[in-house]
Design a protein around this motif. Structure first.
Motif, PDB file in Angstrom:
ATOM      1  N   PRO A  93      33.726  29.855  38.951  1.00  0.00           N
ATOM      2  CA  PRO A  93      34.541  30.516  39.968  1.00  0.00           C
ATOM      3  C   PRO A  93      35.515  31.556  39.399  1.00  0.00           C
ATOM      4  CG  PRO A  93      34.661  28.123  40.170  1.00  0.00           C
ATOM      5  CD  PRO A  93      33.963  28.420  38.887  1.00  0.00           C
ATOM      6  N   THR A  94      35.712  32.626  40.150  1.00  0.00           N
ATOM      7  CA  THR A  94      36.709  33.647  39.833  1.00  0.00           C
ATOM      8  C   THR A  94      37.809  33.570  40.879  1.00  0.00           C
ATOM      9  OG1 THR A  94      35.032  35.106  38.889  1.00  0.00           O
ATOM     10  CG2 THR A  94      37.115  36.125  39.523  1.00  0.00           C
ATOM     11  N   VAL A  95      39.025  33.299  40.435  1.00  0.00           N
ATOM     12  CA  VAL A  95      40.140  33.170  41.374  1.00  0.00           C
ATOM     13  C   VAL A  95      40.457  34.520  42.013  1.00  0.00           C
ATOM     14  CG1 VAL A  95      41.156  31.152  40.244  1.00  0.00           C
ATOM     15  CG2 VAL A  95      41.870  33.440  39.543  1.00  0.00           C
ATOM     16  N   THR A  96      40.968  34.468  43.244  1.00  0.00           N
ATOM     17  CA  THR A  96      41.319  35.698  43.961  1.00  0.00           C
ATOM     18  C   THR A  96      42.821  35.855  44.177  1.00  0.00           C
ATOM     19  OG1 THR A  96      41.005  34.616  46.091  1.00  0.00           O
ATOM     20  CG2 THR A  96      39.096  35.778  45.163  1.00  0.00           C
ATOM     21  N   SER A  97      43.595  34.804  43.955  1.00  0.00           N
ATOM     22  CA  SER A  97      45.037  34.892  44.208  1.00  0.00           C
ATOM     23  C   SER A  97      45.812  35.453  43.022  1.00  0.00           C
ATOM     24  CB  SER A  97      45.588  33.512  44.586  1.00  0.00           C
ATOM     25  OG  SER A  97      45.427  32.606  43.515  1.00  0.00           O
ATOM     26  N   LEU A  98      45.113  35.792  41.955  1.00  0.00           N
ATOM     27  CA  LEU A  98      45.736  36.364  40.766  1.00  0.00           C
ATOM     28  C   LEU A  98      44.921  37.577  40.336  1.00  0.00           C
ATOM     29  CD1 LEU A  98      47.731  36.242  38.346  1.00  0.00           C
ATOM     30  CD2 LEU A  98      46.084  34.722  37.227  1.00  0.00           C
ATOM     31  N   ASP A  99      45.584  38.709  40.211  1.00  0.00           N
ATOM     32  CA  ASP A  99      44.941  39.939  39.764  1.00  0.00           C
ATOM     33  C   ASP A  99      45.333  40.172  38.308  1.00  0.00           C
ATOM     34  OD1 ASP A  99      44.136  42.530  39.192  1.00  0.00           O
ATOM     35  OD2 ASP A  99      44.929  43.386  41.043  1.00  0.00           O
ATOM     36  N   VAL A 150      39.804  30.131  46.232  1.00  0.00           N
ATOM     37  CA  VAL A 150      38.449  29.968  45.702  1.00  0.00           C
ATOM     38  C   VAL A 150      38.295  28.602  45.031  1.00  0.00           C
ATOM     39  CG1 VAL A 150      36.762  30.823  44.013  1.00  0.00           C
ATOM     40  CG2 VAL A 150      38.023  32.430  45.443  1.00  0.00           C
ATOM     41  N   THR A 151      39.232  28.262  44.165  1.00  0.00           N
ATOM     42  CA  THR A 151      39.117  27.013  43.399  1.00  0.00           C
ATOM     43  C   THR A 151      39.788  25.836  44.088  1.00  0.00           C
ATOM     44  OG1 THR A 151      41.163  27.421  42.177  1.00  0.00           O
ATOM     45  CG2 THR A 151      39.090  28.276  41.215  1.00  0.00           C
ATOM     46  N   TRP A 152      40.655  26.102  45.020  1.00  0.00           N
ATOM     47  CA  TRP A 152      41.460  25.077  45.695  1.00  0.00           C
ATOM     48  C   TRP A 152      42.308  24.291  44.709  1.00  0.00           C
ATOM     49  CZ3 TRP A 152      42.427  25.859  50.486  1.00  0.00           C
ATOM     50  CH2 TRP A 152      41.509  26.580  51.242  1.00  0.00           C
ATOM     51  N   GLN A 153      42.717  24.981  43.641  1.00  0.00           N
ATOM     52  CA  GLN A 153      43.580  24.378  42.633  1.00  0.00           C
ATOM     53  C   GLN A 153      44.688  25.367  42.281  1.00  0.00           C
ATOM     54  OE1 GLN A 153      41.677  22.289  39.348  1.00  0.00           O
ATOM     55  NE2 GLN A 153      39.710  22.469  40.421  1.00  0.00           N
ATOM     56  N   PRO A 154      45.796  24.875  41.722  1.00  0.00           N
ATOM     57  CA  PRO A 154      46.901  25.771  41.370  1.00  0.00           C
ATOM     58  C   PRO A 154      46.626  26.571  40.098  1.00  0.00           C
ATOM     59  CG  PRO A 154      47.437  23.538  40.719  1.00  0.00           C
ATOM     60  CD  PRO A 154      46.123  23.470  41.459  1.00  0.00           C
ATOM     61  N   ILE A 155      47.343  27.673  39.971  1.00  0.00           N
ATOM     62  CA  ILE A 155      47.358  28.472  38.750  1.00  0.00           C
ATOM     63  C   ILE A 155      48.762  28.332  38.186  1.00  0.00           C
ATOM     64  CG2 ILE A 155      47.209  30.799  37.772  1.00  0.00           C
ATOM     65  CD1 ILE A 155      45.334  31.479  40.167  1.00  0.00           C
ATOM     66  N   THR A 156      48.855  27.974  36.901  1.00  0.00           N
ATOM     67  CA  THR A 156      50.177  27.813  36.303  1.00  0.00           C
ATOM     68  C   THR A 156      50.415  28.880  35.240  1.00  0.00           C
ATOM     69  OG1 THR A 156      49.354  26.207  34.706  1.00  0.00           O
ATOM     70  CG2 THR A 156      50.290  25.331  36.734  1.00  0.00           C
ATOM     71  N   GLY A 160      39.106  27.551  37.329  1.00  0.00           N
ATOM     72  CA  GLY A 160      38.543  28.883  37.131  1.00  0.00           C
ATOM     73  C   GLY A 160      37.480  28.896  36.048  1.00  0.00           C
ATOM     74  N   GLY A 161      36.557  29.825  36.165  1.00  0.00           N
ATOM     75  CA  GLY A 161      35.459  29.940  35.217  1.00  0.00           C
ATOM     76  C   GLY A 161      35.723  30.967  34.134  1.00  0.00           C
ATOM     77  N   HIS A 162      34.658  31.443  33.537  1.00  0.00           N
ATOM     78  CA  HIS A 162      34.698  32.415  32.436  1.00  0.00           C
ATOM     79  C   HIS A 162      34.637  33.813  33.049  1.00  0.00           C
ATOM     80  CE1 HIS A 162      34.231  33.528  28.239  1.00  0.00           C
ATOM     81  NE2 HIS A 162      33.291  34.390  28.607  1.00  0.00           N
ATOM     82  N   SER A 163      35.766  34.245  33.592  1.00  0.00           N
ATOM     83  CA  SER A 163      35.775  35.511  34.327  1.00  0.00           C
ATOM     84  C   SER A 163      37.155  36.156  34.273  1.00  0.00           C
ATOM     85  CB  SER A 163      35.372  35.272  35.790  1.00  0.00           C
ATOM     86  OG  SER A 163      36.274  34.378  36.404  1.00  0.00           O
ATOM     87  N   TRP A 164      37.211  37.371  34.782  1.00  0.00           N
ATOM     88  CA  TRP A 164      38.452  38.147  34.837  1.00  0.00           C
ATOM     89  C   TRP A 164      39.109  37.834  36.181  1.00  0.00           C
ATOM     90  CZ3 TRP A 164      39.968  41.723  31.032  1.00  0.00           C
ATOM     91  CH2 TRP A 164      41.077  42.514  31.345  1.00  0.00           C
ATOM     92  N   PRO A 165      40.253  37.139  36.191  1.00  0.00           N
ATOM     93  CA  PRO A 165      40.892  36.763  37.457  1.00  0.00           C
ATOM     94  C   PRO A 165      41.141  37.965  38.373  1.00  0.00           C
ATOM     95  CG  PRO A 165      41.922  35.622  35.631  1.00  0.00           C
ATOM     96  CD  PRO A 165      40.991  36.634  35.033  1.00  0.00           C
ATOM     97  N   GLY A 166      40.706  37.819  39.614  1.00  0.00           N
ATOM     98  CA  GLY A 166      40.890  38.869  40.606  1.00  0.00           C
ATOM     99  C   GLY A 166      39.760  39.872  40.674  1.00  0.00           C
ATOM    100  N   SER A 167      38.778  39.762  39.798  1.00  0.00           N
ATOM    101  CA  SER A 167      37.675  40.716  39.765  1.00  0.00           C
ATOM    102  C   SER A 167      36.608  40.355  40.795  1.00  0.00           C
ATOM    103  CB  SER A 167      37.041  40.724  38.372  1.00  0.00           C
ATOM    104  OG  SER A 167      35.855  41.484  38.374  1.00  0.00           O
TER     105      SER A 167
END
Length: 163
Positions: free
Chosen positions: A142-148, A96-102, A123-130
């Motif tokens: 944006p809400t990332v999808t690769s992390l729940d 979604v973001t085309w950026q890494p999660i650390t 990522g934005g102001h959201s619950w990751p994976g929601s």
């Protein structure tokens, strides 16, 4: 109810409430998971509450820079190891973001990962994976999808209980 396994989590100002309860009720909650809004509400707690937290760098509601150093401050308050472990989650980048999660993780009192911080780059102001936040992405970002976050939090909570 197993009172040794009470946990607390919250998003946004719920994260602020979670942070406050980590401080004021450290002997009530076995672990905490503030999402998008962790705060360091007190100089010392009666017990070091294990914490996992998430925050997006593109959060336009509770700006990342205001919260970015808080996990490190909590790790210092808990007298954790000064040098954390930093890793990049896979798959990278997030689709979604085309950026890494650390993940930055501190060992405290010999317990690995007692303080964990997921930096959601882009990522934005959201619950990751929601999926809930998809329809309001124009507001929260944006809400990332690769992390729940829910799965991560449950795994984190399952490692801790009160003595």
């Amino acid at each position: 109810i197993d009172r040794s396994r009470l946990y607390i989590t919250g998003l946004s100002f719920g994260a602020a409430m979670t942070s406050m309860l980590m401080c004021m009720r450290a002997n009530t909650f076995a672990a905490a998971a503030p999402v998008a809004g962790i705060m360091n509400r007190c100089p010392k707690t009666s017990r070091n509450v294990p914490v996992v937290t998430f925050h997006g760098t593109a959060d336009s509601i509770l700006h990342f820079n205001a919260y970015a150093d808080t996990p490190r401050a909590i790790a210092a308050k808990y007298r954790c190891d000064k040098t954390p472990t930093v890793s990049t989650l896979e798959p990278s980048p997030d689709p979604v973001t085309w950026q890494p999660i650390t993940l930055t993780s501190w060992t405290c009192d010999g317990v690995p990962g007692m303080v964990e911080f997921y930096r959601i780059n882009g990522g934005g102001h959201s619950w990751p994976g929601s999926t809930f936040f998809g329809w309001i992405a124009f507001i929260v970002g944006p809400t990332v999808t690769s992390l729940d976050a829910t799965a991560v939090i449950w795994d984190f909570f399952s490692r801790y209980h009160l003595p």
